[in-house]
Write a protein that holds these residues in place. Structure first.
Motif, PDB file in Angstrom:
ATOM      1  N   ILE A  95       0.843  -1.188   0.000  1.00 18.77           N
ATOM      2  CA  ILE A  95       0.000   0.000   0.000  1.00 18.77           C
ATOM      3  C   ILE A  95       0.880   1.240   0.000  1.00 18.77           C
ATOM      4  CG2 ILE A  95      -1.835   1.240   1.237  1.00 18.77           C
ATOM      5  CD1 ILE A  95      -2.283  -1.508   2.741  1.00 18.77           C
ATOM      6  N   ARG A  96       0.532   2.207  -0.828  1.00 14.26           N
ATOM      7  CA  ARG A  96       1.155   3.533  -0.782  1.00 14.26           C
ATOM      8  C   ARG A  96       0.055   4.532  -0.422  1.00 14.26           C
ATOM      9  NH1 ARG A  96       6.360   4.161  -3.400  1.00 14.26           N
ATOM     10  NH2 ARG A  96       7.291   2.098  -3.208  1.00 14.26           N
ATOM     11  N   CYS A  97       0.364   5.445   0.478  1.00 15.64           N
ATOM     12  CA  CYS A  97      -0.657   6.408   0.868  1.00 15.64           C
ATOM     13  C   CYS A  97      -0.018   7.686   1.382  1.00 15.64           C
ATOM     14  CB  CYS A  97      -1.604   5.831   1.914  1.00 15.64           C
ATOM     15  SG  CYS A  97      -0.870   5.554   3.541  1.00 15.64           S
ATOM     16  N   GLY A  98      -0.817   8.754   1.407  1.00 13.35           N
ATOM     17  CA  GLY A  98      -0.397   9.991   2.020  1.00 13.35           C
ATOM     18  C   GLY A  98      -0.472   9.875   3.532  1.00 13.35           C
ATOM     19  N   ALA A  99       0.333  10.672   4.230  1.00 14.69           N
ATOM     20  CA  ALA A  99       0.397  10.566   5.692  1.00 14.69           C
ATOM     21  C   ALA A  99      -0.944  10.855   6.354  1.00 14.69           C
ATOM     22  CB  ALA A  99       1.456  11.533   6.221  1.00 14.69           C
ATOM     23  N   GLY A 100      -1.762  11.698   5.742  1.00 14.33           N
ATOM     24  CA  GLY A 100      -3.047  12.033   6.339  1.00 14.33           C
ATOM     25  C   GLY A 100      -4.016  10.869   6.410  1.00 14.33           C
ATOM     26  N   PHE A 101      -3.766   9.822   5.621  1.00 19.73           N
ATOM     27  CA  PHE A 101      -4.652   8.661   5.625  1.00 19.73           C
ATOM     28  C   PHE A 101      -4.350   7.684   6.762  1.00 19.73           C
ATOM     29  CE2 PHE A 101      -4.895  10.078   1.217  1.00 19.73           C
ATOM     30  CZ  PHE A 101      -6.236   9.933   0.924  1.00 19.73           C
ATOM     31  N   LEU A 102      -3.195   7.827   7.407  1.00 24.10           N
ATOM     32  CA  LEU A 102      -2.747   6.798   8.344  1.00 24.10           C
ATOM     33  C   LEU A 102      -3.710   6.523   9.505  1.00 24.10           C
ATOM     34  CD1 LEU A 102       1.120   7.194   8.635  1.00 24.10           C
ATOM     35  CD2 LEU A 102      -0.180   5.361   7.566  1.00 24.10           C
ATOM     36  N   PRO A 103      -4.210   7.549  10.223  1.00 22.39           N
ATOM     37  CA  PRO A 103      -5.130   7.222  11.328  1.00 22.39           C
ATOM     38  C   PRO A 103      -6.347   6.431  10.855  1.00 22.39           C
ATOM     39  CG  PRO A 103      -4.410   9.511  11.469  1.00 22.39           C
ATOM     40  CD  PRO A 103      -3.946   8.991  10.135  1.00 22.39           C
ATOM     41  N   ASP A 104      -6.915   6.839   9.740  1.00 20.22           N
ATOM     42  CA  ASP A 104      -8.089   6.160   9.180  1.00 20.22           C
ATOM     43  C   ASP A 104      -7.732   4.754   8.700  1.00 20.22           C
ATOM     44  OD1 ASP A 104     -10.677   5.805   8.229  1.00 20.22           O
ATOM     45  OD2 ASP A 104     -10.353   6.970   6.410  1.00 20.22           O
ATOM     46  N   LEU A 105      -6.596   4.632   8.000  1.00 21.16           N
ATOM     47  CA  LEU A 105      -6.183   3.335   7.464  1.00 21.16           C
ATOM     48  C   LEU A 105      -5.962   2.316   8.573  1.00 21.16           C
ATOM     49  CD1 LEU A 105      -5.221   1.576   5.050  1.00 21.16           C
ATOM     50  CD2 LEU A 105      -2.927   2.510   5.427  1.00 21.16           C
ATOM     51  N   MET A 106      -5.297   2.721   9.639  1.00 18.81           N
ATOM     52  CA  MET A 106      -5.006   1.782  10.715  1.00 18.81           C
ATOM     53  C   MET A 106      -6.247   1.447  11.533  1.00 18.81           C
ATOM     54  SD  MET A 106      -1.946   0.993  10.204  1.00 18.81           S
ATOM     55  CE  MET A 106      -1.859  -0.077  11.635  1.00 18.81           C
ATOM     56  N   ARG A 107      -6.996   2.483  11.901  1.00 22.18           N
ATOM     57  CA  ARG A 107      -8.127   2.271  12.818  1.00 22.18           C
ATOM     58  C   ARG A 107      -9.299   1.578  12.132  1.00 22.18           C
ATOM     59  NH1 ARG A 107      -7.936   6.724  14.813  1.00 22.18           N
ATOM     60  NH2 ARG A 107      -7.266   6.333  16.937  1.00 22.18           N
ATOM     61  N   HIS A 108      -9.645   2.027  10.927  1.00 20.86           N
ATOM     62  CA  HIS A 108     -10.846   1.516  10.264  1.00 20.86           C
ATOM     63  C   HIS A 108     -10.559   0.543   9.120  1.00 20.86           C
ATOM     64  CE1 HIS A 108     -12.018   5.625  11.813  1.00 20.86           C
ATOM     65  NE2 HIS A 108     -12.812   4.820  12.482  1.00 20.86           N
ATOM     66  N   GLY A 109      -9.291   0.456   8.726  1.00 18.80           N
ATOM     67  CA  GLY A 109      -8.945  -0.413   7.608  1.00 18.80           C
ATOM     68  C   GLY A 109      -8.207  -1.667   8.015  1.00 18.80           C
ATOM     69  N   LEU A 110      -6.936  -1.535   8.311  1.00 19.36           N
ATOM     70  CA  LEU A 110      -6.089  -2.706   8.519  1.00 19.36           C
ATOM     71  C   LEU A 110      -6.415  -3.472   9.794  1.00 19.36           C
ATOM     72  CD1 LEU A 110      -2.584  -1.443   7.329  1.00 19.36           C
ATOM     73  CD2 LEU A 110      -4.481  -2.404   6.005  1.00 19.36           C
ATOM     74  N   ALA A 111      -6.839  -2.785  10.850  1.00 23.13           N
ATOM     75  CA  ALA A 111      -7.113  -3.479  12.116  1.00 23.13           C
ATOM     76  C   ALA A 111      -8.216  -4.521  11.941  1.00 23.13           C
ATOM     77  CB  ALA A 111      -7.495  -2.475  13.203  1.00 23.13           C
ATOM     78  N   GLY A 112      -9.338  -4.118  11.379  1.00 20.87           N
ATOM     79  CA  GLY A 112     -10.450  -5.049  11.192  1.00 20.87           C
ATOM     80  C   GLY A 112     -10.165  -6.090  10.138  1.00 20.87           C
ATOM     81  N   PHE A 113      -9.517  -5.671   9.056  1.00 24.39           N
ATOM     82  CA  PHE A 113      -9.219  -6.612   7.972  1.00 24.39           C
ATOM     83  C   PHE A 113      -8.242  -7.683   8.445  1.00 24.39           C
ATOM     84  CE2 PHE A 113      -6.905  -8.108   4.251  1.00 24.39           C
ATOM     85  CZ  PHE A 113      -7.936  -8.373   3.358  1.00 24.39           C
ATOM     86  N   SER A 114      -7.227  -7.284   9.211  1.00 29.51           N
ATOM     87  CA  SER A 114      -6.241  -8.242   9.696  1.00 29.51           C
ATOM     88  C   SER A 114      -6.875  -9.267  10.633  1.00 29.51           C
ATOM     89  CB  SER A 114      -5.113  -7.502  10.422  1.00 29.51           C
ATOM     90  OG  SER A 114      -4.113  -8.395  10.851  1.00 29.51           O
ATOM     91  N   ALA A 115      -7.819  -8.821  11.454  1.00 29.20           N
ATOM     92  CA  ALA A 115      -8.503  -9.752  12.347  1.00 29.20           C
ATOM     93  C   ALA A 115      -9.309 -10.780  11.566  1.00 29.20           C
ATOM     94  CB  ALA A 115      -9.413  -8.978  13.307  1.00 29.20           C
ATOM     95  N   ALA A 116      -9.889 -10.348  10.449  1.00 33.06           N
ATOM     96  CA  ALA A 116     -10.696 -11.248   9.625  1.00 33.06           C
ATOM     97  C   ALA A 116      -9.848 -12.109   8.698  1.00 33.06           C
ATOM     98  CB  ALA A 116     -11.701 -10.436   8.801  1.00 33.06           C
ATOM     99  N   HIS A 117      -8.623 -11.659   8.387  1.00 35.07           N
ATOM    100  CA  HIS A 117      -7.736 -12.380   7.463  1.00 35.07           C
ATOM    101  C   HIS A 117      -6.335 -12.453   8.064  1.00 35.07           C
ATOM    102  CE1 HIS A 117     -10.942 -10.478   5.048  1.00 35.07           C
ATOM    103  NE2 HIS A 117     -10.904 -11.591   4.337  1.00 35.07           N
ATOM    104  N   PRO A 118      -6.138 -13.254   9.095  1.00 41.23           N
ATOM    105  CA  PRO A 118      -4.859 -13.263   9.830  1.00 41.23           C
ATOM    106  C   PRO A 118      -3.652 -13.704   9.016  1.00 41.23           C
ATOM    107  CG  PRO A 118      -6.284 -15.074  10.528  1.00 41.23           C
ATOM    108  CD  PRO A 118      -7.119 -14.196   9.663  1.00 41.23           C
ATOM    109  N   GLY A 119      -3.845 -14.363   7.875  1.00 41.29           N
ATOM    110  CA  GLY A 119      -2.710 -14.818   7.080  1.00 41.29           C
ATOM    111  C   GLY A 119      -2.179 -13.773   6.124  1.00 41.29           C
TER     112      GLY A 119
END
Length: 300
Positions: A95-119
């Motif tokens: 993933i490439r992103c601007g720094a302003g996306f980081l709080p949203d990406l981590m909190r609402h994106g990767l955290a939930g997705f990683s829990a659902a797809h641990p591999g």
């Protein structure tokens, strides 16, 4: 052209130099140079233009690089399908992103997705809008999140969502209770924090300043979104960011006020992919997850 030659050549194009490609590939520069020379001999034409600082592909080189990117994409898809046949739910999403996306990406994106797809694992690299588009176009990233980027012929927007630029005012500021959007010129007398001159948001603001014949008063210039938010929280002045860049825990320390200037009010967040590319399943699933769960993917 064997797979090694194509891989080496693509690394040269991406790195912009023989030595840079050799460092990425962990091989001797002479080995990379030899592969390029053999490819040029086989094609009967130069594939790279040698410059004082590095190399750029010729027209023939761009065609070869595009072929090499397609080969790399197909190889990744093949590996992905074989893993799924073995029942493995694994994969790396870049993933490439601007720094302003980081709080949203981590909190609402990767955290939930990683829990659902641990591999599935992730590689996240920050960049400007131009570098994000370049990385996606050249196959160095699977997904990109960019704020108000320019059009790119090799990049498609999987989702475009209007996300106006807002003024972040310290809590209790006299203008924080305004019900109508503010014109940027109303803040011309305020101390402000601004991004560097080459940043897309700063360029948008500079355009409005030039069109309106006024200048803001920057007392802080930084490429750190977090530092800009802390600047406002410390009641030092005003900053300008998209609303999704505001961390929820900071909401009580500042107020986001919409800006009325059309260029700033119509800015948008883009979730981008490489045009015509078939994504591996892990990247495809994450793309769909982000489009559904990110705050920046909801109309602002």
């Amino acid at each position: 052209m064997n797979d090694r030659a194509l891989r080496y050549f693509l690394a040269v194009v991406r790195a912009g130099s023989i030595r840079g490609a050799a460092a990425v590939l962990h091989v001797a520069a002479s080995a990379v140079s030899r592969q390029v020379a053999e490819m040029e001999a086989a094609c009967g034409t130069l594939l790279l233009e040698r410059l004082p600082r590095g190399v750029v592909p010729t027209e023939a080189g761009r065609i070869i690089a595009e072929h090499a990117r397609r080969q790399a994409d197909e190889a990744a898809l093949l590996q992905d399908r074989l893993q799924r046949l073995r029942g493995a739910q694994r994969g790396l999403v870049r993933i490439r992103c601007g720094a302003g996306f980081l709080p949203d990406l981590m909190r609402h994106g990767l955290a939930g997705f990683s829990a659902a797809h641990p591999g599935i694992t992730f590689q996240v690299v920050l960049g400007t809008s131009d570098s994000i588009l370049k990385a996606v176009a050249e196959g160095e990233a699977d997904l990109g999140l960019a704020y108000n980027p320019q059009a790119h012929p090799e990049v498609d927007a999987a989702l475009v969502t209007r996300q106006p630029l807002v003024a972040l005012l310290p809590a209790g500021h006299a203008l924080a209770s305004q019900r109508r959007p503010l014109l940027l010129r109303r803040l011309a007398a305020e101390p402000v924090a601004l991004l560097p001159a080459d940043h897309g948001i700063r360029q948008m603001i500079s355009r409005v300043e030039a069109d309106g014949g006024f200048r803001l008063l920057p007392v802080l210039e930084t490429d750190s979104f977090e530092l800009q938010r802390r600047f406002v929280a410390a009641r030092m002045g005003v900053a300008f960011l998209p609303r999704f860049a505001l961390a929820p825990e900071e909401a009580g320390e500042m107020t986001a006020v919409p800006l009325a200037d059309p260029l700033l009010a119509e800015a948008a967040a883009h979730l981008v992919v490489r045009a015509g590319r078939r994504l591996p399943e892990a990247a495809e699933r994450l793309r769909d997850w982000l489009a559904k769960h990110l705050v920046c993917c909801r109309p602002g």
